[in-house]
Write an enzyme that holds these catalytic residues in place. Structure first.
Site, PDB file in Angstrom:
ATOM      1  N   ASN A  44      30.196  69.768  80.067  1.00 44.02           N
ATOM      2  CA  ASN A  44      28.992  70.265  80.638  1.00 44.02           C
ATOM      3  C   ASN A  44      28.997  72.028  80.800  1.00 44.02           C
ATOM      4  O   ASN A  44      30.123  72.693  80.720  1.00 44.02           O
ATOM      5  CB  ASN A  44      28.950  69.896  82.082  1.00 44.02           C
ATOM      6  N   ARG A  84      23.735  54.561  84.670  1.00 49.09           N
ATOM      7  CA  ARG A  84      23.591  54.653  85.975  1.00 49.09           C
ATOM      8  C   ARG A  84      22.179  53.982  86.615  1.00 49.09           C
ATOM      9  O   ARG A  84      22.195  53.207  87.516  1.00 49.09           O
ATOM     10  CB  ARG A  84      23.730  56.240  86.515  1.00 49.09           C
ATOM     11  N   HIS A 131      20.480  66.869  81.159  1.00 51.31           N
ATOM     12  CA  HIS A 131      21.653  66.144  81.971  1.00 51.31           C
ATOM     13  C   HIS A 131      21.662  67.107  83.257  1.00 51.31           C
ATOM     14  O   HIS A 131      22.667  67.627  83.479  1.00 51.31           O
ATOM     15  CB  HIS A 131      22.890  66.092  81.080  1.00 51.31           C
TER      16      HIS A 131
HETATM   17  O1  TXD Z   1      27.467  63.034  80.922  1.00 51.94           O
HETATM   18  C1  TXD Z   1      27.910  64.071  80.505  1.00 51.94           C
HETATM   19  N1  TXD Z   1      28.052  64.801  79.422  1.00 51.94           N
HETATM   20  C2  TXD Z   1      29.201  64.593  81.686  1.00 51.94           C
HETATM   21  C3  TXD Z   1      30.364  65.575  81.194  1.00 51.94           C
HETATM   22  C4  TXD Z   1      29.816  63.635  82.445  1.00 51.94           C
HETATM   23  C5  TXD Z   1      30.796  63.819  83.415  1.00 51.94           C
HETATM   24  C6  TXD Z   1      31.765  65.060  83.346  1.00 51.94           C
HETATM   25  N2  TXD Z   1      31.091  66.058  82.161  1.00 51.94           N
HETATM   26  C7  TXD Z   1      31.880  67.283  81.823  1.00 51.94           C
HETATM   27  O2  TXD Z   1      33.040  66.805  80.955  1.00 51.94           O
HETATM   28  C8  TXD Z   1      32.740  68.027  83.063  1.00 51.94           C
HETATM   29  O3  TXD Z   1      31.915  68.521  83.724  1.00 51.94           O
HETATM   30  C9  TXD Z   1      33.822  68.639  82.190  1.00 51.94           C
HETATM   31  O4  TXD Z   1      32.870  69.814  81.685  1.00 51.94           O
HETATM   32  C10 TXD Z   1      33.872  67.749  80.803  1.00 51.94           C
HETATM   33  C11 TXD Z   1      35.432  67.192  80.888  1.00 51.94           C
HETATM   34  O5  TXD Z   1      35.377  66.320  82.250  1.00 51.94           O
HETATM   35  P1  TXD Z   1      36.781  65.830  82.413  1.00 51.94           P
HETATM   36  O6  TXD Z   1      36.667  65.078  83.836  1.00 51.94           O
HETATM   37  O7  TXD Z   1      37.339  65.263  81.403  1.00 51.94           O
HETATM   38  O8  TXD Z   1      37.776  66.929  82.856  1.00 51.94           O
HETATM   39  P2  TXD Z   1      39.468  67.449  83.126  1.00 51.94           P
HETATM   40  O9  TXD Z   1      39.785  66.040  83.701  1.00 51.94           O
HETATM   41  O10 TXD Z   1      39.577  68.554  83.744  1.00 51.94           O
HETATM   42  O11 TXD Z   1      39.470  67.261  81.401  1.00 51.94           O
HETATM   43  C12 TXD Z   1      39.259  68.624  80.750  1.00 51.94           C
HETATM   44  C13 TXD Z   1      40.530  68.911  79.835  1.00 51.94           C
HETATM   45  C14 TXD Z   1      41.656  69.147  80.542  1.00 51.94           C
HETATM   46  O12 TXD Z   1      42.717  68.277  80.308  1.00 51.94           O
HETATM   47  C15 TXD Z   1      41.860  70.479  79.992  1.00 51.94           C
HETATM   48  O13 TXD Z   1      43.455  70.905  79.824  1.00 51.94           O
HETATM   49  C16 TXD Z   1      41.333  70.632  78.734  1.00 51.94           C
HETATM   50  O14 TXD Z   1      40.328  69.790  78.901  1.00 51.94           O
HETATM   51  N3  TXD Z   1      41.008  71.895  78.313  1.00 51.94           N
HETATM   52  C17 TXD Z   1      40.925  72.011  76.828  1.00 51.94           C
HETATM   53  N4  TXD Z   1      41.508  71.399  75.572  1.00 51.94           N
HETATM   54  C18 TXD Z   1      41.398  71.768  74.366  1.00 51.94           C
HETATM   55  N5  TXD Z   1      40.953  73.002  74.425  1.00 51.94           N
HETATM   56  C19 TXD Z   1      40.771  74.167  75.360  1.00 51.94           C
HETATM   57  N6  TXD Z   1      40.392  75.335  74.817  1.00 51.94           N
HETATM   58  C20 TXD Z   1      40.816  73.479  76.667  1.00 51.94           C
HETATM   59  N7  TXD Z   1      40.358  73.898  77.811  1.00 51.94           N
HETATM   60  C21 TXD Z   1      40.669  72.940  78.710  1.00 51.94           C
END
Ligand code: TXD
Length: 311
Positions: free
Chosen positions: A123, A154, A178
């Site tokens: 997001n 939903r 969204h």
């Molecule tokens: O419908 C939709 N598109 C949305 C999207 C629905 C729900 C959540 N939405 C979004 O997905 C939310 O607002 C976040 O922006 C993302 C991911 O949500 P999530 O719940 O999976 O977040 P987490 O559990 O914090 O996981 C994000 C992971 C975490 O393990 C970080 O270490 C990793 O991203 N991360 C990275 N991975 C690779 N490379 C980089 N640079 C990086 N930075 C953070």
């Protein structure tokens, strides 16, 4: 004969990424690579999920990495990396930080998998699609945002609760960005072909539409420490399956519009046919005056976010 399983790389092994890997593995959609910046997390979650395979009887090689080399020649790249909301935050509050993250993830992945299809989840979704499109250099049919399927799920779930009927019989479409301006299309909502207006009074339908628009915030408020992940990850894997099996499903996804629906130059949720080429085509449906106004308002909100991007 060199038959190989499809390769799915999931960037971000957090709540959504790891759960998406779970759904994809259980459906035997292909081999999976999890990538994350946190040392050990993608490796540990990948190994743990692989160790479930003898129990659940799915064949998939699942690995984790803190780099991108293992993602080379992926068929699908799912980008979930980024910060998630906390209570009181809007999706838009994530723009600056997640632009940096998604830009790096898309660029590093695209370099190693030049023929892949990118599915963006991070997001604020619609703006992050623009980031991934610019950073990857991929054509617009191979950069797709996941949000509409979740928002529609939903909406369908709330309708099924209201009618105490099977979720399978509810057809619906939620278009637009969204966010709070998403557009549930009541005129296209039906239960086994029965127009929803014959089954649910308007005041209840309005309440369900409002609850749908606030669906993400409702869960963030309950969880306190993060956002939804079961339904978002399941929605993304529905897109992966439609593409890998060339199912040509018509699903609401964020696509780059270039004149469709009178909108130009931004990603917004519209009905898309998904197949082996990613977006096979964008389906234009007729909208009521109110629905078109709502879609334009949603598009303007996305445009405002895109204007705030640095790259
Ligand atoms: O419908 C939709 N598109 C949305 C999207 C629905 C729900 C959540 N939405 C979004 O997905 C939310 O607002 C976040 O922006 C993302 C991911 O949500 P999530 O719940 O999976 O977040 P987490 O559990 O914090 O996981 C994000 C992971 C975490 O393990 C970080 O270490 C990793 O991203 N991360 C990275 N991975 C690779 N490379 C980089 N640079 C990086 N930075 C953070």
């Amino acid at each position: 004969m060199s038959i190989k399983r499809p390769k799915i790389s999931i960037i971000g092994a957090g709540n959504i990424g790891a759960t998406a890997a779970h759904w994809a593995a259980a459906k035997e959609l292909g081999d999976i690579v999890l990538v994350d910046v946190v040392e050990g997390v993608p490796q540990g979650k990948g190994l743990d999920l692989f160790q479930a395979s003898p129990v659940e009887a799915f064949d998939a090689r699942i690995t984790g990495s803190n780099g991108y080399d293992e993602t080379a020649n992926s068929d699908i790249i799912v980008i979930t990396a980024g910060l998630a909301r906390k209570p009181g935050m809007s999706r838009d509050d994530l723009l600056a930080k997640n632009e940096e993250i998604v830009r790096q993830c898309a660029s590093e992945s695209a370099k190693r998998s030049p023929n892949a299809i990118i599915i963006v989840i991070s997001n604020p979704l619609d703006a992050m699609c623009t980031v991934a499109h610019r950073a990857s250099g991929f054509p617009k049919n191979r950069v797709i945002g996941m949000a509409g399927i979740l928002d529609t799920a939903r909406y369908r779930a709330f309708l099924a609760m209201e009618l105490n009927c099977s979720v399978e019989d509810i057809q619906a479409l939620v278009l637009g960005g969204h966010g709070d301006t998403m557009v549930p299309l009541v005129s296209y909502t039906s239960v086994s072909g029965i127009p929803i207006g014959q089954l649910i009074p308007k005041d209840r339908l309005d309440a369900i539409v409002t609850r749908t628009a606030n669906g993400g915030a409702e869960i963030v408020g309950l969880l306190k420490t993060g956002s939804a992940f079961y339904a978002p990850s399941a929605s993304a894997i529905q897109m992966v399956e439609a593409i890998l099996k060339d199912k040509r499903r018509i699903l609401p996804c964020a696509a780059l519009l270039e004149g469709e629906y009178g909108i130009n130059g931004i990603f917004v949720g519209v009905p898309c046919m998904l197949g082996k080429n990613g977006i096979e085509k964008i389906v234009e449906v007729s909208l009521t005056t109110e629905e078109r106004a709502a879609l334009n308002k949603s598009a303007a909100s996305v445009q405002g976010l895109v204007a705030g991007l640095k790259y």
